[in-house]
Write a protein that holds these residues in place. Structure first.
Motif, PDB file in Angstrom:
ATOM      1  N   UNK A 107      23.194 -53.071 -24.192  1.00 60.49           N
ATOM      2  CA  UNK A 107      21.775 -53.345 -24.384  1.00 60.49           C
ATOM      3  C   UNK A 107      20.984 -52.070 -24.623  1.00 60.49           C
ATOM      4  N   UNK A 108      21.420 -50.964 -24.040  1.00 59.42           N
ATOM      5  CA  UNK A 108      20.747 -49.684 -24.313  1.00 59.42           C
ATOM      6  C   UNK A 108      20.805 -49.379 -25.806  1.00 59.42           C
ATOM      7  N   UNK A 109      21.964 -49.602 -26.415  1.00 57.63           N
ATOM      8  CA  UNK A 109      22.108 -49.374 -27.853  1.00 57.63           C
ATOM      9  C   UNK A 109      21.293 -50.384 -28.650  1.00 57.63           C
ATOM     10  N   UNK A 110      21.309 -51.629 -28.195  1.00 59.87           N
ATOM     11  CA  UNK A 110      20.675 -52.710 -28.940  1.00 59.87           C
ATOM     12  C   UNK A 110      19.155 -52.657 -28.862  1.00 59.87           C
ATOM     13  N   UNK A 111      18.588 -52.476 -27.661  1.00 56.36           N
ATOM     14  CA  UNK A 111      17.130 -52.543 -27.537  1.00 56.36           C
ATOM     15  C   UNK A 111      16.454 -51.423 -28.299  1.00 56.36           C
ATOM     16  N   UNK A 116      13.200 -50.177 -32.827  1.00 52.98           N
ATOM     17  CA  UNK A 116      12.991 -49.216 -33.907  1.00 52.98           C
ATOM     18  C   UNK A 116      13.051 -49.896 -35.276  1.00 52.98           C
ATOM     19  N   UNK A 117      13.936 -50.874 -35.419  1.00 53.85           N
ATOM     20  CA  UNK A 117      14.031 -51.604 -36.682  1.00 53.85           C
ATOM     21  C   UNK A 117      12.774 -52.421 -36.943  1.00 53.85           C
ATOM     22  N   UNK A 118      12.162 -52.952 -35.880  1.00 53.61           N
ATOM     23  CA  UNK A 118      10.885 -53.664 -36.048  1.00 53.61           C
ATOM     24  C   UNK A 118       9.848 -52.749 -36.698  1.00 53.61           C
ATOM     25  N   UNK A 119       9.845 -51.484 -36.295  1.00 53.26           N
ATOM     26  CA  UNK A 119       8.910 -50.532 -36.891  1.00 53.26           C
ATOM     27  C   UNK A 119       9.151 -50.315 -38.364  1.00 53.26           C
ATOM     28  N   UNK A 351      13.015 -42.620 -29.815  1.00 51.37           N
ATOM     29  CA  UNK A 351      12.830 -41.813 -28.609  1.00 51.37           C
ATOM     30  C   UNK A 351      11.876 -42.491 -27.630  1.00 51.37           C
ATOM     31  N   UNK A 352      10.783 -43.052 -28.157  1.00 47.12           N
ATOM     32  CA  UNK A 352       9.807 -43.713 -27.282  1.00 47.12           C
ATOM     33  C   UNK A 352      10.419 -44.956 -26.640  1.00 47.12           C
ATOM     34  N   UNK A 353      11.178 -45.711 -27.420  1.00 42.76           N
ATOM     35  CA  UNK A 353      11.843 -46.884 -26.860  1.00 42.76           C
ATOM     36  C   UNK A 353      12.865 -46.468 -25.814  1.00 42.76           C
ATOM     37  N   UNK A 354      13.501 -45.318 -26.027  1.00 41.23           N
ATOM     38  CA  UNK A 354      14.434 -44.810 -25.032  1.00 41.23           C
ATOM     39  C   UNK A 354      13.770 -44.608 -23.686  1.00 41.23           C
TER      40      UNK A 354
END
Length: 422
Positions: A107-111, A116-119, A351-354
């Motif tokens: 999930x860390x990889x996926x979220x 980021x893809x939404x952006x 990075x922000x999502x991280x």
């Protein structure tokens, strides 16, 4: 058409992970009876899920654009497909721990990749806010489905029955089908590319520097507290229903779907309200509403007498009243997420999502461990009353968040983003 297929793939991925991530409460209830595990020991499952999310996000989020969002999601789906297959083949508490560890890593990889893809797909801030809320609402539909899917396989008449493990064959198949869909979906990730001259170390340092922006700092603390509350309730509600409200095991899981349904309804429908009203008083009303539901519903859960013939029509009122807290929780998380992400350059979304994922994971683990300890050492009533403390702090943090948004409106244009929430 291309973007629609990408969005469908993203929503399906989130749906799959919603089932896996939010099965913790159900699995805790089952391993307590199936494997004879204590409540405090069972509560570590939340940590096996959330700590890998935090650690992996911390290590890889800053340079995922170099690996590629599509590749990251494919790796995550492959990991959970194998983990789900292992559950019925190697049934044990250890396998259950490893399952949630794999779910956390994946999930860390996926979220990070999905956000980021939404952006990349969104054309403006208004559409970003809309897609974010639709995504989170779809996530809650997955959570809602999880309670019924797991409930179908649970044998309420035999606490030691392993029939519930058969659900993982269904989940493994769903993961495999999602993998195939994503693999065949074309992605254009050029706008997320990081500067070629910048190395991994500088990518990592840039992510850490984001945290020291005042608005970002307030944001991640608020996200931490929100997830702490949501996971405290969601993870332990099945056990609360079973032990405090005396509901059968399967019904205890299924009735928890009311909580997930309230979150889904709240997130999918909040857009109408948020377009007409200022975000700050709405958020305050939501937090106050959460506290009111705790104070209104929990007194009704005392002195419940076990009834072997209990059903949906004869369950205590609190069974249906307390989960309504989800309606008030719903708008908070997507609102603050969209404020941040739609205000940053595309290459900083990862990075922000991280940072968001790290603090959300830590909040979920903290909430589950505290609630599990209090539940086992004191009572389920006291454990849920204790949520009033972080709820009060969230109310205070929203005030600072509003001030930070106003202070940085030239840079973040926060009011414009938030007014278009949901």
């Amino acid at each position: 058409m291309k973007n629609q297929r990408i969005l469908f793939a993203l929503f399906l991925i989130y749906f799959v992970f919603a089932i896996l991530l939010n099965s913790v409460g159900t699995v805790i209830l089952q391993v307590i009876g199936n494997y004879g595990v204590s409540k405090s020991s069972a509560s570590v499952l939340e940590g096996f899920k959330d700590l890998p999310i935090a650690i992996v996000s911390f290590l890889v989020a800053s340079f995922l654009p170099r690996l590629g969002y599509k590749k990251s999601m494919l790796i995550g789906l492959a990991i959970v497909t194998l983990a789900c297959t292992a559950m019925p083949l190697l049934p044990s508490f250890l396998t259950t721990k490893l399952l949630f560890l794999c779910v956390g890593v994946a999930f860390a990889l996926v979220k990070v990749s999905v956000y980021s893809t939404l952006g990349l797909v969104a054309t403006d801030r208004k559409q970003h806010a809309s897609l974010m809320n639709l995504l989170e609402g779809f996530f809650m539909l997955g959570v809602l489905s999880a309670y019924w899917v797991f409930g179908y396989f649970i044998d309420s008449s035999d606490a030691k029955s392993s029939s519930w493990l058969q659900v993982y064959w269904v989940l493994a198949l769903l993961c495999a089908l999602t993998f195939a869909l994503l693999l065949s979906t074309p992605f254009d990730e050029d706008r997320a590319a990081l500067p070629p001259a910048r190395g991994i170390a500088r990518d990592f340092a840039a992510m850490l520097q984001l945290f020291f922006k005042p608005l970002v700092c307030v944001f991640v603390i608020t996200a931490f507290l929100y997830v702490l509350i949501e996971q405290s309730v969601g993870t332990w509600l099945p056990t609360f229903n079973n032990e405090i409200l005396k509901l059968p095991a399967a019904m205890s899981v299924q009735v928890t779907s009311i909580f997930a349904a309230c979150l889904a309804i709240g997130r999918l429908s909040a857009g109408v309200l948020m377009r007409r009203l200022n975000w700050y008083p709405v958020m305050n009303a939501c937090v106050v509403g959460m506290a009111a539901m705790v104070l209104l519903a929990l007194p009704l859960t005392h002195d419940v007498v076990a009834d072997p013939h209990i059903g949906w029509s004869t369950a205590p009122l609190a069974t249906f009243l307390f989960p309504l807290i989800g309606l008030f929780m719903a708008p908070i998380y997507p609102a603050i997420n969209s404020v941040m992400l739609s205000s940053l350059p595309k290459h900083q979304h990862s990075a922000m999502t991280g940072l968001l994922v790290i603090f959300s994971a830590l909040g979920g683990t903290t909430g589950s461990l505290i609630t599990g300890y209090v539940f086992g050492s004191f009572s389920g009533h006291f454990a849920f009353y204790l949520t009033l403390l972080p709820i009060s702090i969230v109310l205070i943090m929203l005030y600072f968040f509003k001030n930070a948004v106003n202070h940085n409106e030239g840079e973040f244009d926060g009011s414009a983003i938030i007014s278009s929430q949901h």
